[in-house]
Design a protein around this motif. Sequence first.
Motif, PDB file in Angstrom:
ATOM      1  N   THR A   1       0.853  -1.198   0.000  1.00  0.00           N
ATOM      2  CA  THR A   1       0.000   0.000   0.000  1.00  0.00           C
ATOM      3  C   THR A   1       0.889   1.248   0.000  1.00  0.00           C
ATOM      4  O   THR A   1       0.424   2.329  -0.342  1.00  0.00           O
ATOM      5  CB  THR A   1      -0.934   0.021   1.223  1.00  0.00           C
TER       6      THR A   1
ATOM      7  N   ILE B   1       3.748  -1.342  -8.646  1.00  0.00           N
ATOM      8  CA  ILE B   1       2.329  -1.321  -9.026  1.00  0.00           C
ATOM      9  C   ILE B   1       2.191  -0.866 -10.486  1.00  0.00           C
ATOM     10  O   ILE B   1       1.509  -1.509 -11.288  1.00  0.00           O
ATOM     11  CB  ILE B   1       1.516  -0.404  -8.083  1.00  0.00           C
ATOM     12  N   SER B   2       2.855   0.225 -10.838  1.00  0.00           N
ATOM     13  CA  SER B   2       2.728   0.781 -12.188  1.00  0.00           C
ATOM     14  C   SER B   2       3.241  -0.209 -13.244  1.00  0.00           C
ATOM     15  O   SER B   2       2.580  -0.476 -14.257  1.00  0.00           O
ATOM     16  CB  SER B   2       3.510   2.099 -12.266  1.00  0.00           C
TER      17      SER B   2
ATOM     18  N   SER C   1       3.609  -3.477 -12.977  1.00  0.00           N
ATOM     19  CA  SER C   1       2.770  -4.687 -13.037  1.00  0.00           C
ATOM     20  C   SER C   1       1.498  -4.417 -13.828  1.00  0.00           C
ATOM     21  O   SER C   1       1.092  -5.228 -14.677  1.00  0.00           O
ATOM     22  CB  SER C   1       2.384  -5.151 -11.623  1.00  0.00           C
ATOM     23  N   GLU C   2       0.858  -3.283 -13.557  1.00  0.00           N
ATOM     24  CA  GLU C   2      -0.375  -2.951 -14.287  1.00  0.00           C
ATOM     25  C   GLU C   2      -0.097  -2.791 -15.779  1.00  0.00           C
ATOM     26  O   GLU C   2      -0.888  -3.225 -16.616  1.00  0.00           O
ATOM     27  CB  GLU C   2      -0.969  -1.637 -13.760  1.00  0.00           C
TER      28      GLU C   2
ATOM     29  N   THR D   1       0.093  -9.978 -11.229  1.00  0.00           N
ATOM     30  CA  THR D   1      -0.639  -9.444 -10.076  1.00  0.00           C
ATOM     31  C   THR D   1       0.289  -8.597  -9.221  1.00  0.00           C
ATOM     32  O   THR D   1       1.359  -9.056  -8.816  1.00  0.00           O
ATOM     33  CB  THR D   1      -1.183 -10.608  -9.202  1.00  0.00           C
ATOM     34  N   ALA D   2      -0.126  -7.362  -8.953  1.00  0.00           N
ATOM     35  CA  ALA D   2       0.581  -6.550  -7.953  1.00  0.00           C
ATOM     36  C   ALA D   2      -0.210  -6.698  -6.658  1.00  0.00           C
ATOM     37  O   ALA D   2      -1.358  -6.249  -6.577  1.00  0.00           O
ATOM     38  CB  ALA D   2       0.626  -5.093  -8.373  1.00  0.00           C
ATOM     39  N   HIS D   3       0.390  -7.365  -5.682  1.00  0.00           N
ATOM     40  CA  HIS D   3      -0.313  -7.522  -4.399  1.00  0.00           C
ATOM     41  C   HIS D   3       0.167  -6.449  -3.441  1.00  0.00           C
ATOM     42  O   HIS D   3       1.372  -6.206  -3.315  1.00  0.00           O
ATOM     43  CB  HIS D   3      -0.072  -8.910  -3.801  1.00  0.00           C
ATOM     44  N   CYS D   4      -0.786  -5.813  -2.761  1.00  0.00           N
ATOM     45  CA  CYS D   4      -0.467  -4.672  -1.896  1.00  0.00           C
ATOM     46  C   CYS D   4      -0.859  -4.944  -0.459  1.00  0.00           C
ATOM     47  O   CYS D   4      -2.000  -4.677  -0.058  1.00  0.00           O
ATOM     48  CB  CYS D   4      -1.183  -3.427  -2.414  1.00  0.00           C
TER      49      CYS D   4
ATOM     50  N   VAL E   1      -4.477  -5.795  -9.616  1.00  0.00           N
ATOM     51  CA  VAL E   1      -4.051  -5.123  -8.382  1.00  0.00           C
ATOM     52  C   VAL E   1      -4.927  -5.657  -7.253  1.00  0.00           C
ATOM     53  O   VAL E   1      -6.156  -5.580  -7.340  1.00  0.00           O
ATOM     54  CB  VAL E   1      -4.211  -3.586  -8.470  1.00  0.00           C
TER      55      VAL E   1
ATOM     56  N   ILE F   1      -5.443  -5.428  -3.109  1.00  0.00           N
ATOM     57  CA  ILE F   1      -5.069  -4.761  -1.851  1.00  0.00           C
ATOM     58  C   ILE F   1      -5.603  -5.604  -0.703  1.00  0.00           C
ATOM     59  O   ILE F   1      -6.784  -5.981  -0.704  1.00  0.00           O
ATOM     60  CB  ILE F   1      -5.687  -3.336  -1.797  1.00  0.00           C
TER      61      ILE F   1
END
Length: 257
Positions: A139, A159-160, A162-163, A177-180, A224, A226
């Motif tokens: 996060t 995040i950027s 990965s998206e 997958t970006a896991h937050c 993404v 969260i």
Amino acid sequence: MRKGTALVTGASMGLGAILARLFAADGHNLILTARSEDKLAALAAELRTAHGVEVRVEPCDLADPAAPKQLADRLADTPIDFLVNNAGFGTQGRFVKLDRQKELDEIQVNVAALTDLTRLFLPGMVERGFGRVLNVASTAGFQPGPFMATYYATKAYVISFSEGIAEELRGTGVTVTAHCPGATRTEFAANAGIEKSRLFKLGPADATEVATHAYRAMHAGRVVAIHGLKNWLGAFSIRFSPRVVVRRLVAWINQEA
Ligand SMILES: NC(=O)c1ccc[n+]([C@@H]2O[C@H](COP(=O)([O-])OP(=O)(O)OC[C@H]3O[C@@H](n4cnc5c(N)ncnc54)[C@H](OP(=O)(O)O)[C@@H]3O)[C@@H](O)[C@H]2O)c1
């Protein structure tokens, strides 16, 4: 569930070790990497005994720019179906006073190695028409982080990036997958020197719960994910808050009371 081989970075402890256990429990073979060879060997023995899966230990220091390619070369004979870019660390303090080399290593491990490993293993996945990449972001990636400025910036990249590639890969059978996670109970806070920060005093989440959420999000191909409603609301509300307010608030939570 399709069985395959998972490469997990940062598998010696914390979220990476739990993710490795989740893969093994589902019958996937594993390649474990981190610097702590003894811890990796102990985990490998545990997983072989408990789940009868094949586990290979490949210690390496991802702060070394040459490490990802050397690792990929050693694994040339093994198709990787699941790549978990989990290794990472944080540093806390005023940037102007932080150790220069450690800041650069942080970018190397959290950003450059993650990018390089993804670039090295993605072509095989696309060729085979199946793959899952799980990039453990945070996060922290949704806003600037005074007193942990480099760490927050590295996670914004994760995040950027990965998206971006997730969208490019639509229709290939490969997902990213970006896991937050938010603050989570592992060795991370002690290593970063932030155990006494207001953020961690709020009560970190349980690591098994966070890793399980990440594991499921990866299999589902979510782009993404969260962890937790509180973290989701935080990330969402930042979009509508003045940046100056966000900066001041994060500076406050990143310091000791
Ligand atoms: N815990 C949290 O509050 C939190 C919140 C959001 C996101 N995250 C992210 O979650 C991921 C996992 O962290 P964690 O909480 O599980 O922390 P952890 O318990 O400190 O584990 C970090 C892992 O990364 C490995 N690692 C660190 N530096 C490395 C290097 N130079 N080369 C290779 N491996 C290295 C460590 O292994 P060795 O020391 O053996 O090399 C260890 O296995 C990180 O990307 C972190 O940023 C954590």
